[in-house]
Design an enzyme around this catalytic site. Structure first.
Site, PDB file in Angstrom:
ATOM      1  N   ASP A  32       9.763   0.888   5.083  1.00  0.00           N
ATOM      2  CA  ASP A  32      10.924   0.348   5.806  1.00  0.00           C
ATOM      3  C   ASP A  32      11.705   1.438   6.532  1.00  0.00           C
ATOM      4  O   ASP A  32      12.001   1.332   7.726  1.00  0.00           O
ATOM      5  CB  ASP A  32      11.875  -0.380   4.836  1.00  0.00           C
ATOM      6  N   THR A  46       0.831  -1.211   0.000  1.00  0.00           N
ATOM      7  CA  THR A  46       0.000   0.000   0.000  1.00  0.00           C
ATOM      8  C   THR A  46       0.864   1.259   0.000  1.00  0.00           C
ATOM      9  O   THR A  46       0.402   2.315  -0.434  1.00  0.00           O
ATOM     10  CB  THR A  46      -0.930   0.055   1.237  1.00  0.00           C
ATOM     11  N   ASP A  47       2.114   1.154   0.491  1.00  0.00           N
ATOM     12  CA  ASP A  47       2.870   2.411   0.717  1.00  0.00           C
ATOM     13  C   ASP A  47       3.152   3.180  -0.575  1.00  0.00           C
ATOM     14  O   ASP A  47       2.872   4.372  -0.657  1.00  0.00           O
ATOM     15  CB  ASP A  47       4.144   2.194   1.561  1.00  0.00           C
ATOM     16  N   SER A 100      32.371  -5.385   5.756  1.00  0.00           N
ATOM     17  CA  SER A 100      31.175  -6.072   6.262  1.00  0.00           C
ATOM     18  C   SER A 100      31.583  -7.359   6.960  1.00  0.00           C
ATOM     19  O   SER A 100      32.181  -8.255   6.345  1.00  0.00           O
ATOM     20  CB  SER A 100      30.217  -6.404   5.113  1.00  0.00           C
ATOM     21  N   GLU A 150      17.656   4.392  -1.560  1.00  0.00           N
ATOM     22  CA  GLU A 150      17.150   3.083  -2.007  1.00  0.00           C
ATOM     23  C   GLU A 150      16.546   3.208  -3.414  1.00  0.00           C
ATOM     24  O   GLU A 150      16.773   2.370  -4.282  1.00  0.00           O
ATOM     25  CB  GLU A 150      16.103   2.589  -1.006  1.00  0.00           C
TER      26      GLU A 150
HETATM   27  C1  GLA Z   1       9.070  -3.862   0.759  1.00  0.00           C
HETATM   28  C2  GLA Z   1       9.244  -2.389   0.442  1.00  0.00           C
HETATM   29  C3  GLA Z   1       8.181  -1.540   1.143  1.00  0.00           C
HETATM   30  C4  GLA Z   1       6.770  -2.083   0.883  1.00  0.00           C
HETATM   31  C5  GLA Z   1       6.722  -3.598   1.094  1.00  0.00           C
HETATM   32  C6  GLA Z   1       5.415  -4.203   0.650  1.00  0.00           C
HETATM   33  O1  GLA Z   1       9.315  -4.088   2.106  1.00  0.00           O
HETATM   34  O2  GLA Z   1      10.523  -1.945   0.825  1.00  0.00           O
HETATM   35  O3  GLA Z   1       8.294  -0.199   0.750  1.00  0.00           O
HETATM   36  O4  GLA Z   1       6.350  -1.727  -0.413  1.00  0.00           O
HETATM   37  O5  GLA Z   1       7.760  -4.277   0.412  1.00  0.00           O
HETATM   38  O6  GLA Z   1       4.350  -3.694   1.367  1.00  0.00           O
END
Ligand code: GLA
Length: 388
Positions: free
Chosen positions: A169, A33-34, A65, A157
């Site tokens: 995220d 949904t984002d 790393s 990103e």
């Molecule tokens: C990944 C993406 C998020 C979101 C989810 C699905 O985690 O990084 O931005 O779109 O998938 O909801």
């Protein structure tokens, strides 16, 4: 001494000037949904990634790393033109964003160590970005707000790593609070924290299928949603976000779109409503009802958005068969990775182990699981001992 401090000293023979850590996250509900301008609910997990950084007096950039067992050396003048290992794109993408603000010519040494499983939908990459952003912000003396660091990590990103992900995220990793959910309205970029009832426990069950977002069908779904919005905006003028439409709008205009786009749009609009229903159920303290929306979310991902997998479906159906589980669903992008379960406090380690055993029998691979508490977001860590 913080373990990352020691790793840094062993690798670079001098001390870091700043340490930062950031958690992984789960997506509780609000699947895809984002980037469609909708609402999404996430929470930080209790496993973290740490970075240690020291600014250099020349233009070298040296990255180590612990997880990859790899050191990569590059330079401020060429880091964006070289073909470097994928993991370096997270800190370098953040550095690239910060350079647009301050045109910094000095390089830095960075060490990273992560306890967040990678490629399992738990946003280890956002944790790397936020921890780097916090630490570089401090060593460069920029004094940027958390919101600015969340924004530039997200842009890193999108641009440098090359994944068109939404804001979930980085927002959860940046703004998460202990024992609280993060509720993000992606269209206004506003969020609030909502305490999760103590009567709800969260479990993470991992499939053995791993991937980075960049190499998943994520971009294809992103494009499909965009195409659905473009098609619908011809008949519903002025709409800006797919998630702001009602499922009935999709039904009304399903003849103007390809059947695949209809299903994607049905998922997004239905999911947006489920997020609202889930939050209302939590506000009323009805965890059983909240759990049902998690199950429905999974069902919609599986049948309409087609981002589940046999492994995720298996885990979710095993979990839902246990009456101590309120609800379960895939978490994050999908196509493997991890699923979550919201359970009553009496869902025990034995119950979880039974699910993992059934998984092992069916797929001949282990499903790692853990009961996670909700951790806090990215922070600067105190440094002990050794400076200089
Ligand atoms: C990944 C993406 C998020 C979101 C989810 C699905 O985690 O990084 O931005 O779109 O998938 O909801």
């Amino acid at each position: 001494m913080h373990p990352i401090q020691q790793i840094f000293v062993d690798q670079f023979n001098h001390s870091p000037t700043v340490l930062a850590s950031a958690p992984g996250r789960i997506e509780v509900i609000g699947n895809h949904t984002d980037y469609n301008g909708g609402t999404v609910v996430g929470a930080c997990v209790d496993r973290r990634l740490s970075v240690a950084i020291r600014l250099r007096e020349d233009s070298q950039i040296r990255l180590f790393s612990q997880n990859e067992g790899e050191r990569v050396d590059t330079d401020v003048k060429s880091y964006d033109t070289q073909d470097l290992p994928h993991w370096t794109s997270y800190p370098l993408g953040v550095f690239d964003e910060l350079r647009m603000i301050g045109s910094n010519e000095f390089g830095f040494d960075l060490a990273v160590d992560s306890a967040i499983p990678q490629g399992e939908g738990l946003a280890s990459s956002a944790a790397f970005e936020l921890a780097t952003a916090l630490a570089l912000n401090q060593v460069l003396g920029y004094d940027l707000s958390t919101a600015a660091l969340v924004g530039l990590s997200h842009r890193a990103e999108n641009r440098f790593v090359g994944v068109p992900c939404g804001l979930l995220d980085q927002t959860v990793v940046g703004f998460g609070k202990t024992n609280s959910l993060v509720v993000l309205d992606a269209s206004s970029r506003r969020h609030h924290n909502f305490p999760l009832a103590e009567a709800a426990k969260l479990f993470i069950f991992r499939t053995h299928i791993r991937h980075e977002l960049k190499y998943s069908p994520y971009e294809i779904r992103h494009r499909e949603c965009r195409n659905a919005l473009i098609a619908l905006s011809k008949v519903i003028p002025g709409i800006r976000h797919l998630a702001h439409l009602h499922p009935l709008d999709i039904k009304a205009y399903d003849v103007i779109m390809d059947e695949v786009l209809v299903r994607r749009a049905q998922h997004v609009t239905g999911e947006q409503r489920r997020v609202g229903s889930f939050m209302r159920a939590l506000q009323l303290g009805d965890l059983r009802a909240a759990g049902r929306f998690l199950n429905e979310s999974h069902h919609s991902s599986r049948s309409l958005f087609e981002n589940s997998s046999p492994e995720l479906d298996f885990l979710v159906s095993q979990l839902c068969a246990n009456e101590k589980v309120f609800g379960a669903r895939l978490s994050g992008a999908g196509w493997g990775g991890a699923c979550i379960a919201m359970t009553s406090p009496d869902f025990s380690e034995e119950d979880a182990a039974l699910v993992a055993d059934a998984y092992e029998t069916t797929f001949e691979a282990r499903s790692g699981w853990w009961a996670t508490s909700i951790g806090h977001g990215a922070v600067i860590e105190p440094q002990n001992g050794l400076v200089g």
